[in-house]
Structures are given as structure tokens and as C-alpha cells.
Design a protein around this motif. Structure first.
Motif, PDB file in Angstrom:
ATOM      1  N   ALA A 258       0.821  -1.210   0.000  1.00 38.60           N
ATOM      2  CA  ALA A 258       0.000   0.000   0.000  1.00 38.60           C
ATOM      3  C   ALA A 258       0.858   1.265   0.000  1.00 38.60           C
ATOM      4  N   TYR A 259       2.114   1.148   0.391  1.00 34.63           N
ATOM      5  CA  TYR A 259       3.013   2.297   0.424  1.00 34.63           C
ATOM      6  C   TYR A 259       3.957   2.306  -0.779  1.00 34.63           C
ATOM      7  N   GLY A 260       3.707   1.414  -1.735  1.00 33.22           N
ATOM      8  CA  GLY A 260       4.526   1.339  -2.929  1.00 33.22           C
ATOM      9  C   GLY A 260       4.369   2.552  -3.830  1.00 33.22           C
ATOM     10  N   LEU A 261       5.281   2.677  -4.772  1.00 30.50           N
ATOM     11  CA  LEU A 261       5.340   3.857  -5.629  1.00 30.50           C
ATOM     12  C   LEU A 261       4.652   3.628  -6.974  1.00 30.50           C
ATOM     13  N   GLY A 262       3.930   4.660  -7.417  1.00 34.54           N
ATOM     14  CA  GLY A 262       3.337   4.636  -8.747  1.00 34.54           C
ATOM     15  C   GLY A 262       2.129   3.742  -8.872  1.00 34.54           C
ATOM     16  N   ARG A 263       1.684   3.630 -10.087  1.00 31.15           N
ATOM     17  CA  ARG A 263       0.463   2.868 -10.361  1.00 31.15           C
ATOM     18  C   ARG A 263       0.620   1.392 -10.006  1.00 31.15           C
ATOM     19  N   HIS A 264       1.845   0.901 -10.126  1.00 28.39           N
ATOM     20  CA  HIS A 264       2.087  -0.520  -9.878  1.00 28.39           C
ATOM     21  C   HIS A 264       2.542  -0.805  -8.446  1.00 28.39           C
ATOM     22  N   ARG A 265       2.551   0.224  -7.609  1.00 29.33           N
ATOM     23  CA  ARG A 265       2.914   0.048  -6.195  1.00 29.33           C
ATOM     24  C   ARG A 265       4.272  -0.640  -6.047  1.00 29.33           C
ATOM     25  N   VAL A 266       5.275  -0.094  -6.685  1.00 31.51           N
ATOM     26  CA  VAL A 266       6.620  -0.674  -6.659  1.00 31.51           C
ATOM     27  C   VAL A 266       7.228  -0.540  -5.264  1.00 31.51           C
ATOM     28  N   VAL A 267       7.775  -1.621  -4.751  1.00 36.12           N
ATOM     29  CA  VAL A 267       8.357  -1.615  -3.406  1.00 36.12           C
ATOM     30  C   VAL A 267       9.844  -1.950  -3.401  1.00 36.12           C
ATOM     31  N   ASP A 268      10.406  -2.309  -4.563  1.00 34.89           N
ATOM     32  CA  ASP A 268      11.789  -2.779  -4.602  1.00 34.89           C
ATOM     33  C   ASP A 268      12.532  -2.190  -5.794  1.00 34.89           C
ATOM     34  N   ASP A 269      13.843  -2.363  -5.812  1.00 41.91           N
ATOM     35  CA  ASP A 269      14.664  -1.898  -6.924  1.00 41.91           C
ATOM     36  C   ASP A 269      15.956  -2.715  -6.941  1.00 41.91           C
ATOM     37  N   THR A 270      16.740  -2.546  -8.010  1.00 42.66           N
ATOM     38  CA  THR A 270      17.984  -3.302  -8.145  1.00 42.66           C
ATOM     39  C   THR A 270      19.034  -2.792  -7.155  1.00 42.66           C
ATOM     40  N   PRO A 271      19.916  -3.661  -6.684  1.00 46.04           N
ATOM     41  CA  PRO A 271      20.917  -3.249  -5.693  1.00 46.04           C
ATOM     42  C   PRO A 271      22.043  -2.424  -6.324  1.00 46.04           C
ATOM     43  N   PHE A 272      22.451  -1.357  -5.641  1.00 44.90           N
ATOM     44  CA  PHE A 272      23.643  -0.626  -6.068  1.00 44.90           C
ATOM     45  C   PHE A 272      24.844  -1.555  -5.967  1.00 44.90           C
ATOM     46  N   GLY A 273      25.740  -1.447  -6.947  1.00 42.46           N
ATOM     47  CA  GLY A 273      26.913  -2.307  -6.973  1.00 42.46           C
ATOM     48  C   GLY A 273      26.695  -3.594  -7.723  1.00 42.46           C
ATOM     49  N   GLY A 274      25.475  -3.809  -8.201  1.00 42.45           N
ATOM     50  CA  GLY A 274      25.178  -5.014  -8.954  1.00 42.45           C
ATOM     51  C   GLY A 274      24.854  -6.192  -8.065  1.00 42.45           C
ATOM     52  N   GLY A 275      24.567  -7.303  -8.681  1.00 45.18           N
ATOM     53  CA  GLY A 275      24.229  -8.515  -7.945  1.00 45.18           C
ATOM     54  C   GLY A 275      22.836  -8.991  -8.272  1.00 45.18           C
ATOM     55  N   ALA A 276      22.576 -10.208  -7.875  1.00 47.43           N
ATOM     56  CA  ALA A 276      21.278 -10.817  -8.176  1.00 47.43           C
ATOM     57  C   ALA A 276      20.197 -10.299  -7.241  1.00 47.43           C
ATOM     58  N   GLY A 277      18.950 -10.405  -7.714  1.00 44.10           N
ATOM     59  CA  GLY A 277      17.812 -10.096  -6.863  1.00 44.10           C
ATOM     60  C   GLY A 277      17.504  -8.616  -6.758  1.00 44.10           C
ATOM     61  N   MET A 278      16.524  -8.318  -5.915  1.00 41.94           N
ATOM     62  CA  MET A 278      16.048  -6.959  -5.702  1.00 41.94           C
ATOM     63  C   MET A 278      16.122  -6.635  -4.217  1.00 41.94           C
ATOM     64  N   VAL A 279      16.062  -5.331  -3.917  1.00 41.57           N
ATOM     65  CA  VAL A 279      16.149  -4.861  -2.537  1.00 41.57           C
ATOM     66  C   VAL A 279      14.934  -3.982  -2.245  1.00 41.57           C
ATOM     67  N   MET A 280      14.350  -4.140  -1.072  1.00 45.62           N
ATOM     68  CA  MET A 280      13.200  -3.321  -0.703  1.00 45.62           C
ATOM     69  C   MET A 280      13.646  -1.885  -0.470  1.00 45.62           C
ATOM     70  N   ARG A 281      12.928  -0.940  -1.079  1.00 47.80           N
ATOM     71  CA  ARG A 281      13.313   0.469  -1.056  1.00 47.80           C
ATOM     72  C   ARG A 281      13.173   1.081   0.336  1.00 47.80           C
ATOM     73  N   PRO A 282      14.121   1.943   0.733  1.00 49.20           N
ATOM     74  CA  PRO A 282      14.049   2.551   2.061  1.00 49.20           C
ATOM     75  C   PRO A 282      12.879   3.513   2.218  1.00 49.20           C
ATOM     76  N   ASP A 283      12.525   4.238   1.142  1.00 46.24           N
ATOM     77  CA  ASP A 283      11.431   5.196   1.258  1.00 46.24           C
ATOM     78  C   ASP A 283      10.095   4.492   1.472  1.00 46.24           C
ATOM     79  N   VAL A 284       9.900   3.366   0.791  1.00 44.42           N
ATOM     80  CA  VAL A 284       8.658   2.607   0.948  1.00 44.42           C
ATOM     81  C   VAL A 284       8.557   2.027   2.365  1.00 44.42           C
ATOM     82  N   VAL A 285       9.634   1.408   2.802  1.00 39.29           N
ATOM     83  CA  VAL A 285       9.640   0.803   4.140  1.00 39.29           C
ATOM     84  C   VAL A 285       9.470   1.874   5.222  1.00 39.29           C
ATOM     85  N   ALA A 286      10.140   3.010   5.044  1.00 35.90           N
ATOM     86  CA  ALA A 286      10.038   4.098   6.022  1.00 35.90           C
ATOM     87  C   ALA A 286       8.610   4.620   6.113  1.00 35.90           C
ATOM     88  N   SER A 287       7.920   4.714   4.985  1.00 29.67           N
ATOM     89  CA  SER A 287       6.527   5.183   5.001  1.00 29.67           C
ATOM     90  C   SER A 287       5.633   4.221   5.765  1.00 29.67           C
TER      91      SER A 287
END
Length: 248
Positions: A42-71
Motif C-alpha cells: 500500500a506504500y509502494g510507488l506509482g500505479r504498480h505500487r513498486v516496493v523494490d529496486d535493483t541493488p547498487f553495486g550489482g548482484g542478483a535479486g532486488m532490494v526493498m526500497r528505504p522510502d517505501v519501508v520508512a513510510s
């Protein structure tokens, strides 16, 4: 006062799950504790309620965004409750932690997903990072369930016998002694004779020795800590006696 549990999760339908049954379920129905599963989507971004993004520095998988979690965190009244984040990177969750959580007004559990949660929001929120074991799960919901079940069973009025929580594993630094019930003989195996004797002092001695034996064999780390603590108790007792002798 009702003990309040809040789970921040992307899968609120996973709750109460097993917490809705047995001791925890009956306590939930009786209002001894409450459970609020908040959907972080419910605190995700945009129409698709995005909650994650790719990790800085590369690597597999996604990371939950700090702004979404903080909200999601900001929308909760912690009211003195600790924010706990189950993660393999956390310190080991101990029975002492469980007792501390159960003694307070409740707990808020942040359930990570994907590769985890951005470190910055964990630092900013002061979340306690704990691990339920040296293995990796698909998400924090199962770990949150483990933590909540461990806490709820310690709440007043949940367990039938006040001695149950006193004599079980970890209550005094040892694993619990082996347990037996009827029939007294089964599959060619007998219950230890002392347990049938009715001699309470002898039974207590046997149980203490059995706890020490099983702890030493299965959890040498606990055994070492227990032995160190026993040595400290002996030293403190000796010091107290010496002080008393000097005063006399």
C-alpha cells in the motif's frame, strides 16, 4: 492490557496462519493479544505500487526500497514497542529476548522479502536485527511467526501451568530433560525407574543431571556458557562469604 503485535509484510494473508490455532489462537480470540498485518504494498510507488529496486553495486535479486519501508513504519504508532527485523545477518534470537518482548506492550515485526531491506532504513529506524537460525528463508513472515509464537505463549493466561515456562529449554541455560508418559513400557523400552518412584527430590536430581547431559552432548555452546555462569555464581558466593567473614 492487550499485547499488540504488528507485522509489516507484502503478504498479509500469511497471518495469522498457525498463530490462529492452539494456544496462540485461543489467546487471540480471548483478546490477550492482537495481530495487525499491514500490507507494505500500500506504500509502494506509482500505479504498480513498486516496493523494490535493483541493488547498487550489482548482484542478483532486488532490494526493498528505504522510502517505501520508512513510510510503512511511519504510519504505525509504535507506542513503546520495539521494531524487529528478522534476518540471517542479525544476532541470534534468544529466550531472554523473547521474555523482554513479551514483558512489554507488544512488538512490530518488519518482514523482508527479495534480497532484503535497504540498510539505511534499518539504521534510521533503529530496528533490532535478529536471526532465528543459520539458514535462509524466502521471506521474513515465517521468522515473524516463530518470534510471535514464542512471545505469545509467555503472556499471562496463555499457558495452563505456570511451571511450563519455568522448566523448559533455555529457561535456566540448559536444554530440557527428556520427557516420558504412559505406557511405562513401550517397544521394549522402559521409563527411567526414578520417574516412577514418587520421590520428588530424586526426580529433580535426575532431571537436572539429564538436562546437563543432553545440553553437553547437543549444544556445547550452551554448555560452555552454562558452566561459565555456574563458575561465576560460585565465585560470587565465595566472595560474599569472604565479605561476611571479614565483617564478623
Amino acid at each position: 492490557m492487550t499485547w499488540q503485535a504488528t507485522a509489516l509484510t507484502l503478504f498479509p494473508d500469511m497471518f495469522p496462519g498457525v498463530l490462529g490455532h492452539s494456544l496462540a489462537g485461543r489467546a487471540l480470540e480471548r483478546g490477550i493479544w492482537s495481530l495487525d498485518a499491514r500490507d507494505m504494498r500500500a506504500y509502494g510507488l506509482g500505479r504498480h505500487r513498486v516496493v523494490d529496486d535493483t541493488p547498487f553495486g550489482g548482484g542478483a535479486g532486488m532490494v526493498m526500497r528505504p522510502d517505501v519501508v520508512a513510510s510503512a513504519i511511519a504510519d504505525i504508532d509504535l507506542a513503546g514497542r520495539p521494531l524487529v527485523y528478522p534476518t540471517p545477518r542479525g544476532r541470534r534470537l534468544m529466550q531472554a529476548d523473547v521474555r523482554r518482548y513479551a514483558a512489554g506492550p507488544g512488538v512490530v515485526v518488519l518482514c523482508g522479502r527479495y534480497e532484503g531491506v535497504d540498510e539505511r532504513v534499518l539504521e534510521a529506524s533503529g530496528a533490532e536485527q535478529v536471526s532465528i537460525g543459520d539458514y535462509v528463508l524466502s521471506g521474513g513472515e515465517v521468522a515473524a511467526t516463530v518470534l510471535l509464537d514464542a512471545c505469545v505463549r509467555l503472556l499471562p493466561g496463555v499457558m495452563g501451568s505456570g511451571e511450563s515456562a519455568v522448566e523448559e529449554s533455555f529457561s535456566d541455560g540448559l536444554l530440557e530433560y527428556p520427557l516420558y508418559t504412559r505406557p511405562a513400557q513401550w517397544d521394549g523400552r522402559d521409563v527411567p525407574e526414578v520417574l516412577l518412584s514418587g520421590h520428588h527430590a530424586a526426580i529433580a536430581t535426575w532431571r537436572r543431571a539429564a538436562s546437563e547431559t543432553v545440553t553437553q552432548a547437543r549444544r556445547p555452546d550452551l554448555w560452555a556458557a552454562y558452566r561459565a555462569g555456574a563458575g561465576q555464581d560460585i565465585s560470587r558466593a565465595a566472595g560474599t562469604r569472604a565479605d561476611a567473614d571479614r565483617l564478623n
